[in-house]
Design an enzyme around this catalytic site. Structure first.
Site, mmCIF file in Angstrom:
data_model
loop_
_atom_site.group_PDB
_atom_site.id
_atom_site.type_symbol
_atom_site.label_atom_id
_atom_site.label_comp_id
_atom_site.label_asym_id
_atom_site.label_seq_id
_atom_site.Cartn_x
_atom_site.Cartn_y
_atom_site.Cartn_z
ATOM 1 N N LYS A 101 0.843 -1.188 0.000
ATOM 2 C CA LYS A 101 0.000 0.000 0.000
ATOM 3 C C LYS A 101 0.878 1.237 0.000
ATOM 4 O O LYS A 101 1.880 1.282 0.746
ATOM 5 C CB LYS A 101 -0.884 0.004 1.247
ATOM 6 C CG LYS A 101 -1.820 -1.209 1.320
ATOM 7 C CD LYS A 101 -2.891 -1.143 0.260
ATOM 8 C CE LYS A 101 -3.847 -2.323 0.365
ATOM 9 N NZ LYS A 101 -4.976 -2.208 -0.577
ATOM 10 N N ASP B 109 -0.282 -0.053 -4.512
ATOM 11 C CA ASP B 109 -1.720 0.236 -4.480
ATOM 12 C C ASP B 109 -1.947 1.539 -3.738
ATOM 13 O O ASP B 109 -1.676 1.636 -2.548
ATOM 14 C CB ASP B 109 -2.427 -0.927 -3.754
ATOM 15 C CG ASP B 109 -3.934 -0.767 -3.720
ATOM 16 O OD1 ASP B 109 -4.442 0.282 -4.185
ATOM 17 O OD2 ASP B 109 -4.608 -1.692 -3.235
ATOM 18 N N GLU C 84 -1.961 0.397 -8.699
ATOM 19 C CA GLU C 84 -3.386 0.100 -8.524
ATOM 20 C C GLU C 84 -4.128 1.306 -7.975
ATOM 21 O O GLU C 84 -3.608 2.006 -7.102
ATOM 22 C CB GLU C 84 -3.493 -1.077 -7.551
ATOM 23 C CG GLU C 84 -4.894 -1.572 -7.298
ATOM 24 C CD GLU C 84 -4.884 -2.889 -6.517
ATOM 25 O OE1 GLU C 84 -3.906 -3.669 -6.646
ATOM 26 O OE2 GLU C 84 -5.859 -3.137 -5.785
ATOM 27 N N GLU D 49 -11.608 -2.724 -7.990
ATOM 28 C CA GLU D 49 -12.378 -3.092 -6.798
ATOM 29 C C GLU D 49 -13.495 -2.107 -6.505
ATOM 30 O O GLU D 49 -14.489 -2.469 -5.894
ATOM 31 C CB GLU D 49 -11.469 -3.255 -5.576
ATOM 32 C CG GLU D 49 -10.891 -1.966 -5.043
ATOM 33 C CD GLU D 49 -9.951 -2.205 -3.861
ATOM 34 O OE1 GLU D 49 -8.798 -2.566 -4.111
ATOM 35 O OE2 GLU D 49 -10.366 -2.033 -2.710
ATOM 36 N N ASP E 90 -14.359 -7.292 -8.822
ATOM 37 C CA ASP E 90 -14.727 -7.603 -7.443
ATOM 38 C C ASP E 90 -15.997 -8.449 -7.489
ATOM 39 O O ASP E 90 -16.913 -8.159 -8.260
ATOM 40 C CB ASP E 90 -14.974 -6.298 -6.676
ATOM 41 C CG ASP E 90 -15.318 -6.544 -5.222
ATOM 42 O OD1 ASP E 90 -14.435 -6.359 -4.374
ATOM 43 O OD2 ASP E 90 -16.467 -6.942 -4.933
ATOM 44 N N HIS F 165 -9.778 -8.519 -7.383
ATOM 45 C CA HIS F 165 -9.647 -7.992 -6.030
ATOM 46 C C HIS F 165 -10.178 -9.029 -5.048
ATOM 47 O O HIS F 165 -11.202 -9.660 -5.300
ATOM 48 C CB HIS F 165 -10.467 -6.710 -5.908
ATOM 49 C CG HIS F 165 -10.621 -6.228 -4.491
ATOM 50 N ND1 HIS F 165 -11.844 -6.172 -3.841
ATOM 51 C CD2 HIS F 165 -9.700 -5.783 -3.605
ATOM 52 C CE1 HIS F 165 -11.663 -5.701 -2.619
ATOM 53 N NE2 HIS F 165 -10.384 -5.462 -2.445
#
Lengths: 438, 438
Positions: free
Chosen positions: B225, B253, B279, B306, B329, B356
């Site tokens: 992240k 991400d 992402e 997602e 998703d 996701h």
């Protein structure tokens, strides 16, 4: 100064409009116009409810209004117990707090039920702020300095199209001549167009009669619902054009019925009747599709907005030259704050704003936004009109007032969003008397 | 044959994951992973609940889960009392009926809370259908002829990018070799990547340890992240790259944190550490922004999905070459049916699908979709991976099984969506024991 918010109360209010096919179009054959209604109460103004309450609502068309109401309730903890003045002094901050709540945001982000709930609450707070200032909302907004207006906006995801500096420049430009434009509005009002003639469920005779009535009432633009059947649309467009003559503007509205290719073919077939704009030709999510349609049906312009979920989508529609009229909705995006952003985006791209209205109370709300737009942002009413539908105004305490096809400027303090208590009770769903009479 | 649906029951289930900062990222600092859970019951299978119940859920991260639950309840009237077989034999029809309910549609359309509710219900029906067929969902879907699969899809708003004829052709191509690919999955499983090392709330030592553990467990791709602080990101990326070496893929991400310009600058700064993909660089609604970012950070690829609300948004992202990995998703779009459309769109544009997962039960669901994709649509696992997060699987009756960085093919009938009854009770919000212990 130490007053606090004491409650956020919701009401599921539904009008059985489907019984007469009012509001019927190609995607919405039998709407029951409804409000997920909210009253935000404070411990101020004992005996003077108008100073101590903010009223707002999300508009829906029936089923699911209970879901929308529940979503508004979920926002109560963000207000109850807080200082009224602190919140109202920084509505930009409150709006961002609601939109960026890290857990609630997952339910959108910034779209659908949760976003419409934020709209209802933000608009109710603006109603309260305007009531406390003793001003109709459009005048309150029009009295705010450019810097304060910029603070209302969330520029996240906009900076590739509009920066705070550009917004400030646009608003500073709008400070000159504000008082003169306010006087113009007070004297003449703001031009409207009439949608009531053109609902899809009405027969030809009713269509012709209603077109005539709209002209007699002073409207210079009407709108027809299209998209279910091409032969029907050609016949109805011919009737409308015959009654209206060549100079009245006739917009058509497909309510998202088409795919890209169908939209292009259908609009070309209607072209001989000179449609003023084509509204919602396809999915409101399809910015690329709108751009393609706009390119292929030019010079007939595309209009959209009532289902455009937020400022990020409007940004893209403008970036791709996909629309020629921005039809913002007062209660779908996150209320006044996000609509200020949308007005600024439209101004940046030089596209007129012609708000969506109708439903329950949407006319009451958007008139304030268009008038603020005229006073402080666009500075013109050229090619700008507010949609007008003559339904359900009687349920509001400060209903719109029309004169020769114009909205007269609202004069009462607030956002004109207060529904009569009797109406709220009578149309309460499912227990109100209207829903219990067979 | 005359069995009917008798109830649709919902459960607000929340796990207090925020207490350990599991799942923390730049936009979601303290999620409480939650499920708006639904059990659809029939009068079939007395004493054999597994044949008579369909289980599904929408995933949320805490507050608002009660709104999501209420939205699912709103769909009960569309099922209760109807014939089970009739509904399950035409899930394409039922899906379209829910999506196009003219009144509910106003609350989206096809986005946010109402759309996620449809997802939960549609997925629960697929769970029931697969249980009755005695097959895991991926095998049920993989056994359906191309024509039936095409019938599951709603092509409205897609026809400028994908027609039913093209979809049929793609699926017919996928009929050859299905059995062989099924055997491959049963033997080797489907590759995964690990997100657990990289949550933003973890310190450097924990990051390094978890990276090592992921490699030891056989993963060849991890994810970090990023997006809150560039210096932190550079340091964490350096640590991860040092631990992982040059050959392990490290995706990053940003969870929607950036505007377009910031995204470009930030990703360029991270480029020396060779990110495998970037992402959610910006708003999931900003297809034009994603396209601009993709163009300017090439050859580093963009991934998203997602929070992409529906197939119309995926269509545009693909049309504009805005993404190189489709991260569908299982429970945000309208369930299996809409995901079949998204798999077909990805195949049409030649873009790999890397779903996701994580949250509550999302790994359990998406494995079925990726395996179906491999068997019947894409026919390859090249550059395809399913996200894997090692949280909360113990609450499901048929949890994912991992082996050397691969998802093993599920073998039990159904959609692996059934949560243990004990967990449902223990984590019930707000009355379950977990939420009542100080």
């Amino acid at each position: 100064m130490t007053n606090r918010f004491v409650s956020l109360d919701t009401y599921d209010v539904r009008f059985p409009t489907s019984r007469a096919l009012d509001g019927s179009d190609a995607m919405n054959p039998d709407p029951d116009y409804s409000a997920a209604y909210v009253v935000i109460r404070t411990d101020d103004g004992a005996g003077k409810a108008e100073q101590g309450e903010g009223h707002g609502f999300a508009f829906t068309i029936g089923r699911g209004n209970e879901v929308q109401t529940r979503a508004i309730e979920a926002l109560a903890p963000y207000l109850v117990g807080r200082l009224v003045k602190e919140v109202l002094d920084d509505l930009g901050g409150l709006y961002r707090e609601l939109v960026y709540d890290s857990q609630l945001r997952w339910l959108g982000p910034e779209k659908g039920v949760m976003h419409m709930a934020i709209s209802a609450v933000v608009n109710a707070l603006w109603d309260l702020k305007a009531k406390r200032a003793g001003l109709p909302l459009w005048r309150l907004l029009s009295s705010m300095p450019a810097e304060e207006l910029v603070d209302l906006v969330d520029f996240r995801y906009l900076s590739d199209a509009l920066t705070p500096q550009e917004a400030l420049k646009l608003l500073r430009r709008g400070e000159d001549g504000r008082e003169e434009r306010i006087q113009t509005l007070l004297q003449r009002g703001y031009p409207a167009y009439a949608t009531s003639p053109g609902w899809l469920g009405y027969d030809d005779a009713k269509l012709a009669t209603l077109c005539r009535e709209a002209l007699d009432a002073g409207f210079t633009q009407i709108k027809l619902k299209v998209g279910a059947d091409l032969e029907d649309d050609l016949r109805r467009m011919r009737i409308a054009r015959e009654v209206c003559g060549p100079d009245v503007r006739i917009a058509v509205d497909a309510n998202q019925r088409w795919d890209v290719g169908t939209a292009v073919d259908w609009v070309r077939a209607l072209a001989p009747f000179d449609p003023w704009w084509v509204e919602e030709p396809t999915s409101p999510d399809d910015v690329v599709g709108h751009a393609e349609i706009a390119r292929r049906i030019a010079p007939i312009p595309v209009a959209t907005g009532e289902h455009v979920q937020n400022r990020v989508m409007f940004k893209q529609l403008l970036q791709l030259n996909a629309l020629s009229f921005v039809q913002l909705d007062a209660a779908r995006v996150a209320g006044v704050n996000e609509n200020v952003a949308i007005l600024l985006l439209a101004a940046k791209f030089g596209v007129p704003v012609c708000p969506h209205a109708g439903g329950v109370g949407l006319c009451e709300l958007v008139q304030h936004l268009s008038m603020f737009d005229y006073v402080a942002v666009s500075r013109t009413m050229h090619d700008r009109v507010i949609e007008y539908v003559d339904h359900l105004h009687e349920h509001f305490t400060d209903p719109v007032r029309m004169d020769r096809g114009h909205y007269l400027a609202p004069l009462q303090p607030g956002f004109s969003s207060t529904m009569r208590a009797e109406s709220r009770a009578r149309y309460a769903f499912p227990d109100g008397p209207v829903w219990n009479t067979p």
